[in-house]
Design a protein around this motif. Structure first.
Motif, PDB file in Angstrom:
ATOM      1  N   SER A  37      41.802 -23.429 -52.441  1.00 38.87           N
ATOM      2  CA  SER A  37      41.317 -24.411 -51.479  1.00 38.87           C
ATOM      3  C   SER A  37      42.365 -25.489 -51.210  1.00 38.87           C
ATOM      4  CB  SER A  37      40.027 -25.044 -51.993  1.00 38.87           C
ATOM      5  OG  SER A  37      39.485 -25.913 -51.045  1.00 38.87           O
TER       6      SER A  37
ATOM      7  N   SER B  82      44.901 -24.321 -48.629  1.00 44.61           N
ATOM      8  CA  SER B  82      44.352 -23.877 -47.351  1.00 44.61           C
ATOM      9  C   SER B  82      43.633 -25.035 -46.676  1.00 44.61           C
ATOM     10  CB  SER B  82      43.364 -22.722 -47.592  1.00 44.61           C
ATOM     11  OG  SER B  82      42.648 -22.427 -46.419  1.00 44.61           O
ATOM     12  N   SER B  83      43.596 -24.996 -45.375  1.00 46.73           N
ATOM     13  CA  SER B  83      42.858 -26.024 -44.638  1.00 46.73           C
ATOM     14  C   SER B  83      41.462 -25.528 -44.268  1.00 46.73           C
ATOM     15  CB  SER B  83      43.627 -26.409 -43.366  1.00 46.73           C
ATOM     16  OG  SER B  83      43.754 -25.277 -42.525  1.00 46.73           O
ATOM     17  N   ARG B  84      41.100 -24.360 -44.750  1.00 48.74           N
ATOM     18  CA  ARG B  84      39.800 -23.761 -44.427  1.00 48.74           C
ATOM     19  C   ARG B  84      38.948 -23.640 -45.691  1.00 48.74           C
ATOM     20  NH1 ARG B  84      39.421 -20.560 -39.583  1.00 48.74           N
ATOM     21  NH2 ARG B  84      41.150 -21.125 -38.238  1.00 48.74           N
ATOM     22  N   SER B  85      38.428 -24.747 -46.152  1.00 45.84           N
ATOM     23  CA  SER B  85      37.647 -24.739 -47.386  1.00 45.84           C
ATOM     24  C   SER B  85      36.338 -23.975 -47.220  1.00 45.84           C
ATOM     25  CB  SER B  85      37.374 -26.164 -47.875  1.00 45.84           C
ATOM     26  OG  SER B  85      36.689 -26.899 -46.880  1.00 45.84           O
ATOM     27  N   GLY B  86      35.812 -23.898 -46.011  1.00 48.05           N
ATOM     28  CA  GLY B  86      34.592 -23.123 -45.767  1.00 48.05           C
ATOM     29  C   GLY B  86      34.801 -21.641 -46.030  1.00 48.05           C
ATOM     30  N   ALA B  87      35.962 -21.124 -45.607  1.00 49.99           N
ATOM     31  CA  ALA B  87      36.268 -19.719 -45.851  1.00 49.99           C
ATOM     32  C   ALA B  87      36.479 -19.460 -47.338  1.00 49.99           C
ATOM     33  CB  ALA B  87      37.517 -19.310 -45.060  1.00 49.99           C
ATOM     34  N   VAL B  88      37.100 -20.407 -48.042  1.00 51.20           N
ATOM     35  CA  VAL B  88      37.291 -20.271 -49.488  1.00 51.20           C
ATOM     36  C   VAL B  88      35.928 -20.267 -50.180  1.00 51.20           C
ATOM     37  CG1 VAL B  88      38.259 -21.342 -51.555  1.00 51.20           C
ATOM     38  CG2 VAL B  88      39.579 -21.316 -49.432  1.00 51.20           C
TER      39      VAL B  88
ATOM     40  N   GLU C   7      54.815 -24.993 -39.485  1.00 51.52           N
ATOM     41  CA  GLU C   7      53.683 -24.776 -38.569  1.00 51.52           C
ATOM     42  C   GLU C   7      54.178 -24.886 -37.147  1.00 51.52           C
ATOM     43  OE1 GLU C   7      50.316 -27.181 -39.411  1.00 51.52           O
ATOM     44  OE2 GLU C   7      50.512 -26.947 -41.566  1.00 51.52           O
TER      45      GLU C   7
END
Length: 97
Positions: free
Chosen positions: A30, A33-39, A96
């Motif tokens: 987490s 990554s910037s996508r904690s929902g996916a984690v 990025e």
């Protein structure tokens, strides 16, 4: 449904998971990554599947596969995951854009 069994199983697993390797791996992933929902979704699905396998297999798996082989497979799995995390930590971040 047996509510006391459900509650004691929940409490036991919840307390066992706090601060263990699984939680540390989730925090690490987490944090990179910037996508904690996916984690969260991936780790939740993995825990549900692992619990399903554990509940379904019970102790019968050790009757078919020697305990030493199971421990070796688990050790190799942790070694692979740890090595991948170490290698990823040593890499320079990709720009990025």
């Amino acid at each position: 449904m047996q509510l006391p069994l459900l509650a004691s199983t929940f409490a036991t697993v919840f307390l066992a998971e706090l601060g263990d390797k699984t939680q540390l791996a989730i925090v690490t992933i987490s944090g990179t990554s910037s996508r904690s929902g996916a984690v969260f979704a991936g780790s939740s699905a993995a825990l549900v599947l692992a619990s399903l396998l554990g509940a379904g297999a019970g102790g019968s798996l050790s009757a078919v596969i020697p305990a030493d082989a199971l421990q070796l497979a688990a050790s190799v799995g942790f070694l692979v995951i740890g090595t991948r995390l170490l290698l990823k930590a040593g890499q320079e971040p990709e720009p990025e854009g």
